[in-house]
Scaffold this motif. Structure first.
Motif, mmCIF file in Angstrom:
data_model
loop_
_atom_site.group_PDB
_atom_site.id
_atom_site.type_symbol
_atom_site.label_atom_id
_atom_site.label_comp_id
_atom_site.label_asym_id
_atom_site.label_seq_id
_atom_site.Cartn_x
_atom_site.Cartn_y
_atom_site.Cartn_z
ATOM 1 N N GLN A 28 64.388 -0.536 42.168
ATOM 2 C CA GLN A 28 63.164 -0.034 42.793
ATOM 3 C C GLN A 28 62.568 1.115 41.984
ATOM 4 O OE1 GLN A 28 65.121 0.813 46.521
ATOM 5 N NE2 GLN A 28 63.905 -0.745 47.592
ATOM 6 N N PHE A 29 63.433 2.000 41.492
ATOM 7 C CA PHE A 29 62.944 3.106 40.681
ATOM 8 C C PHE A 29 62.285 2.579 39.411
ATOM 9 C CE2 PHE A 29 63.524 6.101 37.187
ATOM 10 C CZ PHE A 29 62.794 7.173 37.670
ATOM 11 N N THR A 30 62.938 1.623 38.753
ATOM 12 C CA THR A 30 62.400 1.059 37.508
ATOM 13 C C THR A 30 61.054 0.391 37.754
ATOM 14 O OG1 THR A 30 64.613 0.763 36.605
ATOM 15 C CG2 THR A 30 62.860 -0.570 35.638
ATOM 16 N N ARG A 31 60.950 -0.419 38.819
ATOM 17 C CA ARG A 31 59.676 -1.073 39.138
ATOM 18 C C ARG A 31 58.583 -0.044 39.409
ATOM 19 N NH1 ARG A 31 62.931 -4.612 42.003
ATOM 20 N NH2 ARG A 31 62.465 -3.566 43.963
ATOM 21 N N GLY A 32 58.921 0.976 40.176
ATOM 22 C CA GLY A 32 57.942 2.012 40.491
ATOM 23 C C GLY A 32 57.498 2.778 39.259
ATOM 24 N N PHE A 33 58.448 3.067 38.380
ATOM 25 C CA PHE A 33 58.139 3.793 37.151
ATOM 26 C C PHE A 33 57.241 2.953 36.250
ATOM 27 C CE2 PHE A 33 59.367 5.288 32.833
ATOM 28 C CZ PHE A 33 58.883 6.578 32.957
ATOM 29 N N GLU A 34 57.567 1.675 36.100
ATOM 30 C CA GLU A 34 56.736 0.788 35.278
ATOM 31 C C GLU A 34 55.339 0.660 35.857
ATOM 32 O OE1 GLU A 34 59.124 -2.737 35.073
ATOM 33 O OE2 GLU A 34 60.379 -1.935 33.470
ATOM 34 N N SER A 35 55.248 0.570 37.170
ATOM 35 C CA SER A 35 53.949 0.489 37.832
ATOM 36 C C SER A 35 53.141 1.771 37.592
ATOM 37 C CB SER A 35 54.150 0.258 39.332
ATOM 38 O OG SER A 35 52.927 0.325 40.015
ATOM 39 N N LEU A 36 53.798 2.897 37.677
ATOM 40 C CA LEU A 36 53.154 4.178 37.422
ATOM 41 C C LEU A 36 52.596 4.230 35.999
ATOM 42 C CD1 LEU A 36 52.583 7.196 38.061
ATOM 43 C CD2 LEU A 36 54.945 7.654 37.383
#
Length: 120
Positions: A28-36
């Motif tokens: 979830q952190f990785t997905r959120g970071f990539e989205s950011l």
């Protein structure tokens, strides 16, 4: 960079806080970071910043904001900070070179300059 750092720092800090508190797992952190990062890139593109320049700025900003983590990694590995930092710069430059058909050496120089100028 004066615009990119604050726009990236606030949401990244919130993501990290949620991750550290257990509200987000690794994926979830990785997905959120990539989205950011994608949102930041799109925001810069909407303002006329060329893709490669935006990518270089974002990669530089991420490394600057990762300073505490890089210092911790250097301490754990018993290496000088500069060694760990340069490895991270090389990885970022390789990513820009691969995705934007940009010279990796030039990317290293640009990202290094950003980190030296805006890092702690």
């Amino acid at each position: 960079m004066e615009v990119v750092l604050p726009r990236l720092a606030r949401p990244l800090y919130r993501q990290l806080k949620r991750y550290r508190s257990g509200q987000l797992n690794d994926a979830q952190f990785t997905r959120g970071f990539e989205s950011l990062l994608r949102r930041q890139h799109a925001w810069l593109a909407e303002r006329g910043v060329p893709e490669t320049r935006a990518a270089l700025a974002i990669h530089g900003a991420v490394l600057i904001l990762s300073g505490p983590g890089l210092r911790a990694e250097a301490t754990e590995a018993n290496l000088p900070l500069e060694v760990v930092e340069f490895r991270a710069i090389q990885e970022a430059a390789a990513d820009v070179a691969a995705n934007y058909h940009f010279d990796v050496g030039r990317a290293v120089r640009i990202i290094s300059s950003l980190v030296a100028r805006y890092g702690e």
